[in-house]
Design a protein around this motif. Structure first.
Motif, PDB file in Angstrom:
ATOM      1  N   LEU A   1      32.225  -7.033  34.247  1.00  0.00           N
ATOM      2  CA  LEU A   1      31.047  -6.335  34.789  1.00  0.00           C
ATOM      3  C   LEU A   1      31.484  -5.257  35.778  1.00  0.00           C
ATOM      4  CD1 LEU A   1      28.016  -5.917  35.110  1.00  0.00           C
ATOM      5  CD2 LEU A   1      27.983  -7.743  36.791  1.00  0.00           C
TER       6      LEU A   1
ATOM      7  N   ALA B   1      22.670  -3.007  28.007  1.00  0.00           N
ATOM      8  CA  ALA B   1      22.073  -4.242  28.553  1.00  0.00           C
ATOM      9  C   ALA B   1      22.039  -4.193  30.082  1.00  0.00           C
ATOM     10  CB  ALA B   1      22.869  -5.454  28.082  1.00  0.00           C
TER      11      ALA B   1
ATOM     12  N   LEU C   1      28.720 -11.721  31.286  1.00  0.00           N
ATOM     13  CA  LEU C   1      30.040 -11.101  31.414  1.00  0.00           C
ATOM     14  C   LEU C   1      30.806 -11.796  32.522  1.00  0.00           C
ATOM     15  CD1 LEU C   1      29.280  -7.252  31.351  1.00  0.00           C
ATOM     16  CD2 LEU C   1      30.362  -8.570  29.547  1.00  0.00           C
TER      17      LEU C   1
ATOM     18  N   GLN D   1      32.494  -2.180  33.954  1.00  0.00           N
ATOM     19  CA  GLN D   1      31.347  -1.423  33.413  1.00  0.00           C
ATOM     20  C   GLN D   1      30.588  -0.727  34.542  1.00  0.00           C
ATOM     21  OE1 GLN D   1      30.996  -0.867  30.410  1.00  0.00           O
ATOM     22  NE2 GLN D   1      31.628  -2.613  29.168  1.00  0.00           N
TER      23      GLN D   1
ATOM     24  N   THR E   1      26.792  -3.342  25.781  1.00  0.00           N
ATOM     25  CA  THR E   1      26.927  -3.996  27.095  1.00  0.00           C
ATOM     26  C   THR E   1      26.382  -3.099  28.201  1.00  0.00           C
ATOM     27  OG1 THR E   1      28.920  -5.041  26.263  1.00  0.00           O
ATOM     28  CG2 THR E   1      28.562  -5.151  28.620  1.00  0.00           C
ATOM     29  N   ARG E   2      26.744  -1.824  28.135  1.00  0.00           N
ATOM     30  CA  ARG E   2      26.254  -0.886  29.157  1.00  0.00           C
ATOM     31  C   ARG E   2      24.739  -0.738  29.047  1.00  0.00           C
ATOM     32  NH1 ARG E   2      31.386   1.948  28.815  1.00  0.00           N
ATOM     33  NH2 ARG E   2      30.699   3.177  27.061  1.00  0.00           N
TER      34      ARG E   2
ATOM     35  N   VAL F   1      23.818 -10.716  31.633  1.00  0.00           N
ATOM     36  CA  VAL F   1      24.455 -10.048  30.488  1.00  0.00           C
ATOM     37  C   VAL F   1      25.670 -10.831  29.973  1.00  0.00           C
ATOM     38  CG1 VAL F   1      23.599  -7.748  31.092  1.00  0.00           C
ATOM     39  CG2 VAL F   1      25.810  -8.470  31.945  1.00  0.00           C
TER      40      VAL F   1
ATOM     41  N   ARG G   1      25.570 -10.267  36.225  1.00  0.00           N
ATOM     42  CA  ARG G   1      26.700 -10.900  35.517  1.00  0.00           C
ATOM     43  C   ARG G   1      26.198 -12.055  34.635  1.00  0.00           C
ATOM     44  NH1 ARG G   1      29.526 -14.054  39.662  1.00  0.00           N
ATOM     45  NH2 ARG G   1      27.721 -15.355  39.203  1.00  0.00           N
TER      46      ARG G   1
ATOM     47  N   ASP H   1      26.978   1.963  23.997  1.00  0.00           N
ATOM     48  CA  ASP H   1      27.683   0.686  24.138  1.00  0.00           C
ATOM     49  C   ASP H   1      26.663  -0.399  24.489  1.00  0.00           C
ATOM     50  OD1 ASP H   1      30.385  -0.759  24.780  1.00  0.00           O
ATOM     51  OD2 ASP H   1      29.024  -1.225  26.421  1.00  0.00           O
TER      52      ASP H   1
END
Lengths: 155, 108
Positions: free
Chosen positions: B42, B15, B37, B45, B12-13, B35, B32, B10
């Motif tokens: 966040l 990153a 979000l 995640q 986002t994870r 990335v 936050r 994933d």
């Protein structure tokens, strides 16, 4: 589990590099910390040069400020207070002798200049040294830190 | 050969974990903003990552304000290193295949 395509893998690797760069840039913290530190060094050296008899009671507050700053930057709360939201990991810093020497090179350089100033008995040499050290801390030290941190993965 | 980590597929994870890999610890707000979000996204995640023992969460106060700091665990670092290595293998294989192909085409 679907294997990423080469393009996706390259994009992910780029994201990893960008993450590292973001941390490195933020780790230098507020510019005012560097400017403040440089000014403290300059005023301390100037005061010691102009009022040598006051040197003992001028030294202790400066040592205390430095200690509070160093200890503060190593703790989460202290670092946040000093405007540094992240602490760079030093796990990937090489442990070779050359690297260790490079990291302390500016301090060694300033030490040699201080020694030369005291041996040559230059009039108001302390003020010149304070100006040099202060300017280094304010402007060159953050750049040197940035250069060092960016270089670590290449060696 | 190192294996891909399905949790880090994933973006986002990946990153979040990549950012934390370069740090001893980082403030929640810094992660936050980096990335891009929202707090809740966040948080979600981070909960996933901490349940799998990739990320450690510490809470504290600076003055009267509550703060949260995140750091990557040793297991998280190892898994990320393996994942990066697997990604590099994929990217390098594609590069070497790409370099080989034009040569193969010229051979009669």
């Amino acid at each position: 589990m679907n294997e990423p395509t080469p393009e996706e893998a390259a994009t992910a690797l780029r994201a990893v590099r960008e993450g590292k760069e973001q941390v490195i840039r933020s780790a230098l913290g507020s510019q005012w910390i560097w400017i403040g530190s440089g000014l403290i060094v300059f005023f301390y050296c100037t005061a010691v040069d102009l009022f040598p008899t006051a040197s003992p009671w001028l030294t202790w507050p400066v040592v205390a400020i430095v200690l509070v700053g160093v200890v503060g930057l190593h703790t989460r709360a202290g670092s946040t207070l000093l405007g540094r939201p992240v602490r760079v990991s030093d796990r990937s810093l090489p442990l070779t002798f050359a690297w260790r020497l490079l990291r302390v090179a500016p301090v060694l350089g300033l030490g040699i200049v201080a020694l030369a100033v005291s041996l040559l008995h230059l009039p108001h040499g302390g003020i010149y040294f304070g100006a040099l050290a202060g300017l280094y801390i304010m402007f060159l030290s953050p750049r040197f830190q940035l250069w060092l941190l960016r270089r670590q993965d290449r060696d | 050969m190192a294996e891909l980590d399905h949790l880090l597929l994933d973006p986002t994870r990946l990153a979040i974990v990549s950012l934390l890999a370069a740090a001893e610890w980082a403030e929640f707000g810094f992660v936050r903003d980096s990335v891009k979000l929202s707090d809740s996204a966040l948080s979600k995640q981070v909960t996933t990552l901490s349940k799998k023992d990739y990320v450690e969460v510490r809470k504290g106060y600076v003055g009267k304000r509550p703060r949260t700091w995140l750091n990557l665990t040793d297991a998280g670092r190892d898994n990320l290193a393996g994942h990066i290595s697997a990604l590099q293998t994929i990217a390098e294989k594609a590069r070497s295949d790409g370099a080989q192909q034009p040569r193969d085409q010229t051979v009669p």
